[in-house]
Design a protein around this motif. Structure first.
Motif, short mmCIF file in Angstrom:
data_model
loop_
_atom_site.label_atom_id
_atom_site.label_comp_id
_atom_site.label_asym_id
_atom_site.label_seq_id
_atom_site.Cartn_x
_atom_site.Cartn_y
_atom_site.Cartn_z
N ASN A 162 -13.07 -23.52 -2.62
CA ASN A 162 -13.30 -23.08 -4.06
C ASN A 162 -14.20 -21.76 -3.65
O ASN A 162 -14.12 -20.85 -4.47
N GLU A 163 -15.48 -21.94 -2.71
CA GLU A 163 -16.28 -20.93 -2.48
C GLU A 163 -15.69 -19.90 -1.56
O GLU A 163 -15.68 -18.76 -2.13
N VAL A 164 -14.62 -19.97 -1.12
CA VAL A 164 -13.73 -19.04 -0.53
C VAL A 164 -13.09 -18.02 -1.25
O VAL A 164 -13.32 -16.86 -1.33
N GLN A 165 -12.38 -18.83 -2.17
CA GLN A 165 -11.75 -17.98 -3.29
C GLN A 165 -12.72 -17.18 -4.14
O GLN A 165 -12.35 -15.99 -4.46
N HIS A 166 -13.74 -17.52 -4.45
CA HIS A 166 -14.92 -16.73 -5.28
C HIS A 166 -15.59 -15.87 -4.55
O HIS A 166 -15.46 -14.54 -4.87
N ASP A 182 -0.52 -9.83 0.69
CA ASP A 182 0.48 -10.67 0.50
C ASP A 182 0.35 -11.93 1.68
O ASP A 182 0.95 -13.15 1.27
N SER A 183 0.10 -11.54 2.78
CA SER A 183 -0.21 -12.63 3.86
C SER A 183 -0.98 -13.55 3.61
O SER A 183 -1.19 -14.81 3.60
N LEU A 184 -2.33 -12.92 2.75
CA LEU A 184 -3.32 -13.96 2.27
C LEU A 184 -2.86 -14.87 0.94
O LEU A 184 -3.46 -15.82 1.08
N ASN A 185 -2.03 -14.37 0.26
CA ASN A 185 -1.77 -15.21 -0.93
C ASN A 185 -0.79 -16.24 -0.64
O ASN A 185 -0.83 -17.19 -1.06
N LYS A 186 0.09 -16.14 0.61
CA LYS A 186 0.58 -17.29 1.05
C LYS A 186 0.01 -18.24 1.87
O LYS A 186 0.69 -19.40 1.83
N GLY A 238 -2.28 -19.69 0.29
CA GLY A 238 -2.89 -20.40 -1.22
C GLY A 238 -3.92 -19.86 -1.88
O GLY A 238 -4.62 -20.34 -2.77
N TYR A 239 -4.24 -18.54 -1.59
CA TYR A 239 -5.45 -17.72 -2.25
C TYR A 239 -4.76 -16.57 -3.01
O TYR A 239 -3.71 -16.22 -2.50
N ASN A 240 -5.55 -16.32 -3.99
CA ASN A 240 -4.96 -15.17 -4.89
C ASN A 240 -5.93 -14.05 -4.52
O ASN A 240 -7.16 -13.74 -4.80
#
Length: 557
Positions: free
Chosen positions: A191-195, A317-321, A323-325
């Motif tokens: 969660n901290e990574v996504q933030h 796009d590679s990062l979205n795959k 599981g991150y937005n």
């Protein structure tokens, strides 16, 4: 005395739970000190009067409950003898297991450095492509433009400084992303990574639009001041190149955040695919626009700009795959800004010192005339293209060291072993790059330009070119380790000191007319000074490895 007579001699009612209780307690206490005690010292008063059976490890013995203590002593003696024998066998087995474990550990220690080298190569092989693609695009521009016009080739000097070297000003964004993501993942906090990603994307987007405005209104003035009054004729061509490439600034910086996040997650293959496509677009676009449509330096700029936008999209796009937005944007809070500033400020000083030094090299080469500037443009682009082969070593340290320093599996022994592996690879890689990088402009200079005078100027700097390039991979691996350990203050101060001293030497060299050779000898001194300073810091008792021991002890306590 047989079992039947024993049973008939008893007048006490048989109770099943008492023998079972005693049997279980004896079995459980096999390895306790009580089991090794002398049988006669065992207090018989503690035994229940209705004792019927004692179940040993291998058989069932059913004594008679009689006044005679001899039978009980014999049975208990036999049980303890068996127990002692079993314990002795267990100890022998344990000793053998410990010997085997120690020998296997020694084997792992002997193989660990080579195992680490294999793992580093698996990570750095794709990561190398990431760092090559950027300078490779400028090198392709140099090779294509050099075949058509020496003036436009000279104009690429200040043009690429403003585009490529100015992008290194924002390298703090890339390093901060990689460091923060790797550290958060080491602590298993997704969660901290996504933030962090959302905040860093916002900062990258903001800086990108600010750079578009800067390029639009100030690029021509900066280029004119950079080229000097004697070379104002190259400013229009250089400004055309900068204005077109400047449109890609937001995509460049967001792409850097996405790329660095993937590298912090120890994934170098996904971003590599994006940059392979980008490099192909740039190369094909250069040839088509410059050679067939004769757009010159403007065509090279358009091809590079489009390739950078495509690369940014594919990396997001590679990062979205994973599981991150990566499209999520968050305005940073004051605490977020302070955290990023704590990482970014020293890194900014370090990167600015490098950028400023390389920019000064181009500045003093510009004052030497068009031929010297064209030769320097070829050599500095070749140097940058070769030196980035060492960047994956820095990235390896930044991606893997945080787990060994801060994570749940932290181990300073493994961290030091990783540092040794990086040093071995850096030494071998540096020699290979020095040989290959020097051979190309020496044996095949016409790849870059047919002008014989420019080629002569190129050949003057081959020796310092080789010596400066050979040490670069080790420098980058040392700096990456210090970045992973967040020894940022030392890095910023040491690199700033090297820049200050190098600037003074460049001024003296230029004023005394040592020419392009003097500039490259100064670059050689700059590189070796960084090498010795970073190596001394890593070996110092006050270095990051010694400090991390105390930090680990404080953390575990």
């Amino acid at each position: 005395m047989n079992i039947q007579s024993l049973l008939h001699s008893s007048h006490t009612p048989f109770r099943t739970h008492e023998p079972i209780f005693l049997s279980q307690s004896l079995i459980l206490s096999k390895k306790s000190p009580l089991s090794l005690a002398s049988p006669k010292s065992f207090p018989s008063s503690l035994l229940p009067p209705s004792l019927r059976t004692i179940k040993s490890r291998s058989r069932l013995v059913t004594p008679s409950i009689s006044p005679s203590q001899e039978l009980f002593d014999n049975v208990l003696s036999e049980n303890d003898a068996n127990t002692a024998s079993d314990s002795f066998c267990d100890e022998e087995e344990k000793e053998e297991e410990m010997k085997m474990e120690i020998s296997s550990r020694e084997g792992l220690e002997n193989q660990s450095i080579w195992y680490q080298i294999k793992e580093i190569v698996k990570f750095t092989a794709p990561a190398t492509g990431l760092w090559i693609c950027g300078p490779l695009m400028s090198l392709i521009d140099t090779a294509v433009i050099g075949q058509g016009s020496s003036l436009e080739l000279a104009a690429l000097g200040p043009g690429t400084v403003l585009c490529d070297n100015m992008s290194y000003v924002f390298m703090f964004l890339s390093i901060s992303t990689s460091n923060m993501v790797a550290t958060s993942l080491a602590k298993q906090d997704k969660n901290e990574v996504q933030h962090q990603l959302s905040v860093l994307v916002f900062i990258g987007l903001t800086c990108g639009f600010l750079m578009i405005l800067f390029t639009k209104f100030f690029a021509a003035s900066v280029l004119a001041a950079f080229a000097g009054s004697n070379n104002l004729h190259i400013v229009p061509a250089a400004n055309t190149y900068v204005q077109i490439r400047g449109l890609a600034w937001p995509a460049i910086l967001i792409g850097w955040v996405a790329q660095s996040a993937s590298l912090g997650m120890k994934d170098s293959l996904g971003p590599l695919k994006a940059l392979i496509v980008a490099s192909a677009i740039n190369g094909i676009g250069d040839i088509f626009l410059c050679r067939f449509l004769d757009y010159g330096i403007a065509g090279a700029a358009w091809a590079t700009m489009v390739s950078q936008v495509v690369a940014a999209y594919m990396m997001i796009d590679s990062l979205n795959k994973k599981g991150y937005n990566a499209y999520a944007i968050s305005i940073p809070s004051p605490s977020d800004l302070m955290t990023i500033f704590g990482l970014a400020a020293p890194v900014f000083v370090m990167m600015m010192s490098k950028v400023a030094f390389y920019s000064l090299l181009v500045y003093f080469a510009t004052s030497m005339g068009t031929l010297s500037l064209a030769a320097h443009q070829v050599m500095i682009q070749a140097f940058m293209t070769c030196s980035v082969w060492g960047e994956p070593l820095s990235q390896t340290a930044q991606s893997f060291m945080p787990e060994l320093m801060y994570g749940t599996k932290r181990s300073l022994v493994k961290a030091r072993m990783l540092m040794k592996s990086l040093t071995i690879i850096g030494t071998i890689l540096g020699l290979m790059l020095g040989i290959v990088g020097t051979s190309v402009p020496w044996l095949f200079p016409k790849i870059f330009t047919p002008d014989q005078q420019v080629i002569q100027e190129m050949h003057k700097v081959l020796v310092p070119f080789f010596m400066a390039l050979a040490v670069t991979p080790c420098i980058l691996s040392f700096e990456g380790t210090l970045l992973a350990g967040r020894d940022l203050k030392y890095l910023s101060l040491s690199t700033g000191g090297c820049f200050s001293l190098g600037a003074v030497v460049l001024l003296i060299v230029s004023s005394r007319g040592y020419g392009l050779l003097g500039c490259w000898c100064t670059l050689l001194g700059f590189q070796w000074a960084r090498f010795f300073l970073t190596l001394q810091r890593l070996l110092s008792p006050n270095g990051i490895f010694s400090l991390k021991i105390q930090a680990s002890l404080n953390y575990t306590s």
